[in-house]
Design a protein around this motif. Structure first.
Motif, short mmCIF file in Angstrom:
data_model
loop_
_atom_site.label_atom_id
_atom_site.label_comp_id
_atom_site.label_asym_id
_atom_site.label_seq_id
_atom_site.Cartn_x
_atom_site.Cartn_y
_atom_site.Cartn_z
N LYS A 1 14.21 -8.10 -16.59
CA LYS A 1 15.25 -9.11 -16.46
C LYS A 1 15.03 -10.14 -17.57
O LYS A 1 13.90 -10.57 -17.80
N PHE A 2 16.07 -10.52 -18.26
CA PHE A 2 15.97 -11.44 -19.40
C PHE A 2 14.92 -10.91 -20.39
O PHE A 2 13.92 -11.56 -20.71
N PRO A 3 15.20 -9.72 -20.94
CA PRO A 3 14.23 -9.09 -21.86
C PRO A 3 14.26 -9.72 -23.25
O PRO A 3 15.10 -10.58 -23.55
N GLY B 1 27.97 -20.93 -22.29
CA GLY B 1 27.72 -19.55 -21.86
C GLY B 1 26.40 -19.48 -21.13
O GLY B 1 26.08 -20.40 -20.37
N GLY B 2 25.61 -18.49 -21.51
CA GLY B 2 25.60 -17.66 -22.72
C GLY B 2 25.97 -18.43 -23.99
O GLY B 2 26.00 -19.64 -24.01
N ASP B 3 26.19 -17.65 -25.02
CA ASP B 3 26.60 -18.26 -26.28
C ASP B 3 28.07 -17.93 -26.52
O ASP B 3 28.42 -16.76 -26.71
N PRO B 4 28.94 -18.95 -26.53
CA PRO B 4 30.38 -18.67 -26.65
C PRO B 4 30.73 -17.90 -27.91
O PRO B 4 31.70 -17.14 -27.93
N THR C 1 26.39 -23.80 -29.29
CA THR C 1 26.01 -22.47 -29.75
C THR C 1 24.68 -22.46 -30.49
O THR C 1 24.38 -23.40 -31.23
N ARG C 2 23.96 -21.40 -30.29
CA ARG C 2 22.74 -21.20 -31.07
C ARG C 2 23.01 -20.11 -32.12
O ARG C 2 22.15 -19.83 -32.97
N MET C 3 24.18 -19.54 -32.08
CA MET C 3 24.50 -18.41 -32.94
C MET C 3 24.35 -18.71 -34.45
O MET C 3 23.78 -17.88 -35.18
N ALA D 1 26.60 -13.48 -22.55
CA ALA D 1 25.85 -12.84 -23.64
C ALA D 1 25.35 -13.86 -24.66
O ALA D 1 25.99 -14.89 -24.89
N CYS D 2 24.21 -13.54 -25.26
CA CYS D 2 23.64 -14.37 -26.33
C CYS D 2 23.09 -13.46 -27.40
O CYS D 2 22.70 -12.32 -27.12
N ALA D 3 23.00 -13.97 -28.61
CA ALA D 3 22.40 -13.19 -29.69
C ALA D 3 20.90 -13.10 -29.52
O ALA D 3 20.26 -12.15 -29.96
N VAL D 4 20.34 -14.11 -28.86
CA VAL D 4 18.90 -14.19 -28.70
C VAL D 4 18.61 -14.62 -27.27
O VAL D 4 19.45 -15.27 -26.64
N HIS D 5 17.47 -14.21 -26.76
CA HIS D 5 17.07 -14.71 -25.44
C HIS D 5 15.95 -15.72 -25.63
O HIS D 5 14.81 -15.36 -25.92
N CYS D 6 16.30 -17.00 -25.48
CA CYS D 6 15.34 -18.08 -25.67
C CYS D 6 14.53 -18.19 -24.38
O CYS D 6 15.12 -18.31 -23.30
N ARG D 7 13.25 -18.19 -24.50
CA ARG D 7 12.41 -18.07 -23.30
C ARG D 7 12.47 -19.32 -22.43
O ARG D 7 12.05 -19.29 -21.27
N TYR D 8 12.95 -20.43 -22.96
CA TYR D 8 13.02 -21.68 -22.21
C TYR D 8 14.41 -21.93 -21.62
O TYR D 8 14.66 -22.97 -21.03
N CYS D 9 15.31 -20.96 -21.77
CA CYS D 9 16.73 -21.18 -21.43
C CYS D 9 16.92 -21.60 -19.97
O CYS D 9 16.49 -20.90 -19.06
N PHE D 10 17.63 -22.71 -19.76
CA PHE D 10 17.79 -23.19 -18.39
C PHE D 10 18.81 -22.36 -17.61
O PHE D 10 18.90 -22.49 -16.39
S1 SF4 Z 1 22.28 -19.75 -23.54
FE1 SF4 Z 1 21.46 -20.69 -25.39
S2 SF4 Z 1 19.34 -21.22 -24.87
FE2 SF4 Z 1 20.07 -19.73 -23.35
S3 SF4 Z 1 19.39 -17.76 -24.14
FE3 SF4 Z 1 21.49 -18.10 -24.82
S4 SF4 Z 1 21.27 -18.99 -26.86
FE4 SF4 Z 1 19.30 -19.20 -25.86
#
Ligand code: SF4
Length: 340
Positions: A42-44, A157-160, A188-190, A112-121
């Motif tokens: 989950k959340f890989p 989102g996720g990342d819009p 966005t973090r994209m 969906a996100c391009a990256v999975h940030c380990r601290y994501c709330f």
């Molecule tokens: S929502 Fe933002 S902080 Fe959370 S995993 Fe996606 S890009 Fe990273």
């Protein structure tokens, strides 16, 4: 629209090749694979090569690597850390919409996100129950129209920007048709993760909206910034997009005065103003990133000493139930001496 890119790689292809295997990531970074490496189902792990290329090879403590590498500490249960630290479940009146603050409503456009940030709330957020379909977009539009206090809509989102341009345009058009809305804000973090996502068509869509478009980048360390990101920011600015940044204070990543100052300077150099510096939201699985509030305030005093005012972001915390982002009272500790 000003500025056109040539030969821009297709961001969706780049996304489809994102690294999702921990051993592969170690190999790319020329690091030995630890026997007990963590590979959560989950959340890989998820990280595009464009971001991997910004990570220093051979350094297990690289500040970008720490943000994306799953850690065994994520599976620990720590008191005070919950799956919904901001109480969003209780401010979710209709599918896909979170309404916590009086003048603004937030739409979860995608999980969906391009990256999975380990601290994501939002790593435990129930996206399954919150992904609005095209029909539900109209329901969201009605909700916003019926509350005359709402003058700003936040795309989240996720990342819009994981959505394709056709779907982004549909959302922009829907919100642009609501008279009371002044501003569309995109969190966005994209751009930092996959700068090629800022393609010509997206810029055209954003610049065509009659609303103010604000893009809040989520960049935590100056090492995330490179020339291509700076070029993309320049194009966004040239086309009327206001660029701000918010960061999260993360242990081992940016918990040094000098690191935070370098981030502010690097952002400013590419025309982005530092907006918020967040205390970590206490989401389950992220406790190893937390730094204590006294240390955070000490860092902040250090920034105030070294930076011009416009380069110092507001130090804030999201407190569940409060009708605003809560500014941290830095005077609870007089200028703490921090050895950086
Ligand atoms: S929502 Fe933002 S902080 Fe959370 S995993 Fe996606 S890009 Fe990273």
């Amino acid at each position: 629209m000003s500025d056109i890119f040539f030969n821009t790689p297709n961001w969706q292809q780049e996304l489809s090749c994102a690294v999702s295997d921990v051993a592969t990531l170690y190999e790319l970074l020329e690091l030995p694979v630890p026997a007990n490496h963590h590979q959560p189902k989950k959340f890989p792990l998820r990280v595009p090569h464009a971001f991997v290329n910004k990570i220093k090879k051979g350094d297990p403590n690289d500040p970008l690597l720490l943000q994306i590498l799953p850690d065994v500490a994520e599976s620990l249960t720590v008191m005070g850390y919950t799956t919904d630290p901001l109480d969003e479940n209780n401010h979710n009146p209709i599918k896909g919409l979170i309404h916590k603050y009086q003048n603004r409503a937030l739409i979860t456009l995608t999980g969906a996100c391009a990256v999975h940030c380990r601290y994501c709330f939002r790593q435990h957020f129930d996206y399954g129950a919150n992904l609005p379909s095209s029909d539900e977009m109209a329901v969201i539009g009605e909700y916003i129209k019926q509350d005359s206090n709402i003058n700003e809509v936040i795309f989240s989102g996720g990342d819009p920007l994981s959505l394709n341009n056709r779907r982004i345009k549909a959302w922009i058009d829907m919100v642009s048709d609501i008279d009371a809305i002044n501003t569309i804000r995109i969190h966005t973090r994209m751009p930092a993760i996959l700068p090629n996502r800022i393609d010509d068509e997206l810029v055209q869509i954003l610049s065509s909206s009659p609303k103010h478009i604000v893009m809040v980048l989520h960049i935590n360390h100056a090492q995330e910034i490179d020339d291509i990101l700076a070029q993309k920011c320049q194009v966004l600015k040239n086309n009327g997009v206001v660029l701000l940044n918010q960061s999260v204070l993360l242990k081992g990543v940016n918990d040094k005065i000098e690191t935070l100052c370098q981030l502010s300077w690097a952002l400013f150099k590419m025309g982005v103003l530092p907006y918020y510096l967040h205390i970590l939201d206490k989401v389950a699985g992220s406790a190893h990133f937390d730094i204590d509030i006294q240390h955070a305030i000490g860092l902040y005093w250090g920034m105030l000493e070294r930076l011009s005012g416009y380069l110092v972001p507001k130090l804030v915390q999201e407190v569940a139930g409060k009708p605003y982002k809560t500014p941290i009272d830095i005077y609870q500790i007089t200028k703490t001496a921090i050895k950086d």
